[in-house]
Write an enzyme that holds these catalytic residues in place. Structure first.
Site, mmCIF file in Angstrom:
data_model
loop_
_atom_site.group_PDB
_atom_site.id
_atom_site.type_symbol
_atom_site.label_atom_id
_atom_site.label_comp_id
_atom_site.label_asym_id
_atom_site.label_seq_id
_atom_site.Cartn_x
_atom_site.Cartn_y
_atom_site.Cartn_z
ATOM 1 N N CYS A 1 4.172 2.479 -66.484
ATOM 2 C CA CYS A 1 3.908 3.448 -67.549
ATOM 3 C C CYS A 1 2.957 4.552 -67.081
ATOM 4 O O CYS A 1 3.329 5.374 -66.252
ATOM 5 C CB CYS A 1 3.392 2.724 -68.787
ATOM 6 S SG CYS A 1 3.465 3.723 -70.292
ATOM 7 N N HIS B 1 8.214 -1.207 -69.517
ATOM 8 C CA HIS B 1 7.263 -2.325 -69.483
ATOM 9 C C HIS B 1 7.960 -3.631 -69.127
ATOM 10 O O HIS B 1 8.471 -4.328 -69.998
ATOM 11 C CB HIS B 1 6.560 -2.472 -70.833
ATOM 12 C CG HIS B 1 5.585 -1.388 -71.129
ATOM 13 N ND1 HIS B 1 4.233 -1.500 -70.859
ATOM 14 C CD2 HIS B 1 5.757 -0.147 -71.628
ATOM 15 C CE1 HIS B 1 3.619 -0.382 -71.199
ATOM 16 N NE2 HIS B 1 4.518 0.454 -71.672
ATOM 17 N N GLU C 1 6.555 -6.301 -68.377
ATOM 18 C CA GLU C 1 5.745 -7.409 -68.892
ATOM 19 C C GLU C 1 5.870 -7.569 -70.391
ATOM 20 O O GLU C 1 5.206 -8.424 -70.985
ATOM 21 C CB GLU C 1 4.271 -7.168 -68.538
ATOM 22 C CG GLU C 1 3.472 -6.326 -69.520
ATOM 23 C CD GLU C 1 3.896 -4.869 -69.614
ATOM 24 O OE1 GLU C 1 3.509 -4.187 -70.573
ATOM 25 O OE2 GLU C 1 4.618 -4.399 -68.714
#
Length: 369
Positions: free
Chosen positions: A256, A341, A343
């Protein structure tokens, strides 16, 4: 929809003069921020505790929010950085075995002014047509609209990274550590840390201002660049530090804001998107294998892929909707970054394998010596 016994009106005033009248939830008072929308059907607690939303008033497009409550395990940071919260309808009586409190309790505890019972579809259409815009949520009657509009218009998100980053290093260890990772905190989400720990990495969270020399002295095997808020071009200190850090020759994985800052450090440019990508259903195409992954995203800026010097790196991923840059691989591949993302929690896990790629790079580096 159930209405609270002590219901109180609330208003959303946009910088263009539009007023939405609704009901109050969360804290009382007034709050100004940049109004954005996110399309996730779940994960509202992760949204509220994602530091990347610093300075923003978040609109949930999914019409019912809060039905599984909140708990202490699913938070992504120590506090919420949002400036306000907007939902169509919130569940006053959540039901889930992990539920500890309801959404209204959480907003009050965090001091977040919220509004519900407004037409979030109309608000989202306005943002999509005209772009993100400043706004105010207030529980007070609007008596001097022009004065409020001047305050709203003057609002700017500034010093975003500095406002969310830690001040001193924090180390987290796993049971059988294989690698030492430096995680530069631009506003990191805790699941980045969890993803690394579960793969045999000790993780040292470092302030955003950490220099290349400090990283070198730490004896790390790799560097993780976190997500975070704000305009990446304003983070000049971090960009300058990354230019020096590249020379260390360590494997680097950026997510990001980390993706954007690395691109700027390598000579590329960034630009603000009209209304950003925020939600858990963004399709991303991997240009290497042609696969399309469903990803979670939260960003208002993009890396301009065609501005990346060809001798430095190549675009590795594209957004399937608007063809914006979603990933870059630099040099021999030991530095790679993505806009989405991997994660994400809650969110799709299609791209969690990127953490394995990062671990493999560190393993290869250690084997070579």
């Amino acid at each position: 929809m159930r209405i609270l016994e002590n219901e109180k009106k609330a208003y959303l005033l946009l910088v263009d003069g539009t007023v939405f009248e609704g009901l109050s939830m969360g804290a009382q008072g007034s709050s100004i921020g940049e109004v954005v929308f996110t399309t996730g059907m779940t994960g509202y607690q992760e949204t509220l505790t994602d530091p990347s939303y610093y300075g923003q008033i978040v609109t949930q497009t999914f019409p019912l929010v809060g039905n599984y409550g909140v708990n202490h395990e699913d938070i992504e940071s120590a506090k919420s950085y949002v400036k306000g919260y907007i939902v169509r309808e919130w569940c006053e009586v959540p039901s889930n075995f992990r539920c500890e409190h309801d959404l209204d309790w959480f907003l009050k505890k965090q001091g977040i002014v919220g509004i519900y019972d407004i037409d979030t579809r109309a608000l989202t259409r306005k943002i999509r047509e005209h772009g993100v815009m400043n706004g105010m949520i207030t529980t007070e009657e609007i008596t001097d609209k022009q004065a409020l509009l001047e305050q709203i218009s003057a609002f700017k998100i500034s010093a975003a990274v500095e406002s969310v980053s830690i001040c001193a290093p924090q180390k987290y260890t796993c049971e059988q550590p294989l690698y030492e990772v430096a995680l530069l905190d631009y506003g990191y989400k805790r699941n980045i840390r969890r993803s690394l720990l579960s793969r045999g990495c000790n993780v040292t969270i470092l302030p955003a201002s950490t220099t290349a020399e400090q990283i070198r002295a730490g004896g790390f095997d790799g560097v993780m660049l976190s997500n975070g808020p704000g305009d990446p071009a304003q983070a000049q200190t971090q960009i300058a530090n990354l230019r020096e850090m590249i020379k260390l020759g360590l494997p680097v994985f950026g997510i990001c804001l980390g993706h954007q800052l690395m691109a700027l450090a390598q000579g590329a440019r960034t630009a603000k998107l009209k209304y950003g990508h925020r939600g858990s259903n963004q399709p991303v195409v991997d240009l290497e294998n042609g696969k399309t992954y469903v990803t979670s995203q939260n960003h208002g800026f993009e890396v301009l892929g065609d501005s990346l010097p060809p001798a430095v790196g190549r675009v590795s991923h594209l957004n399937a909707n608007d063809r914006s840059c979603e990933g870059v691989v630099y040099g021999d591949g030991s530095i790679f970054t993505v806009q989405f993302h991997p994660e994400a929690c809650g969110g799709p896990t299609d791209t969690s394998f990127l953490f394995d790629r990062f671990v493999t790079l560190m393993k290869q580096k250690k084997e070579v010596g």
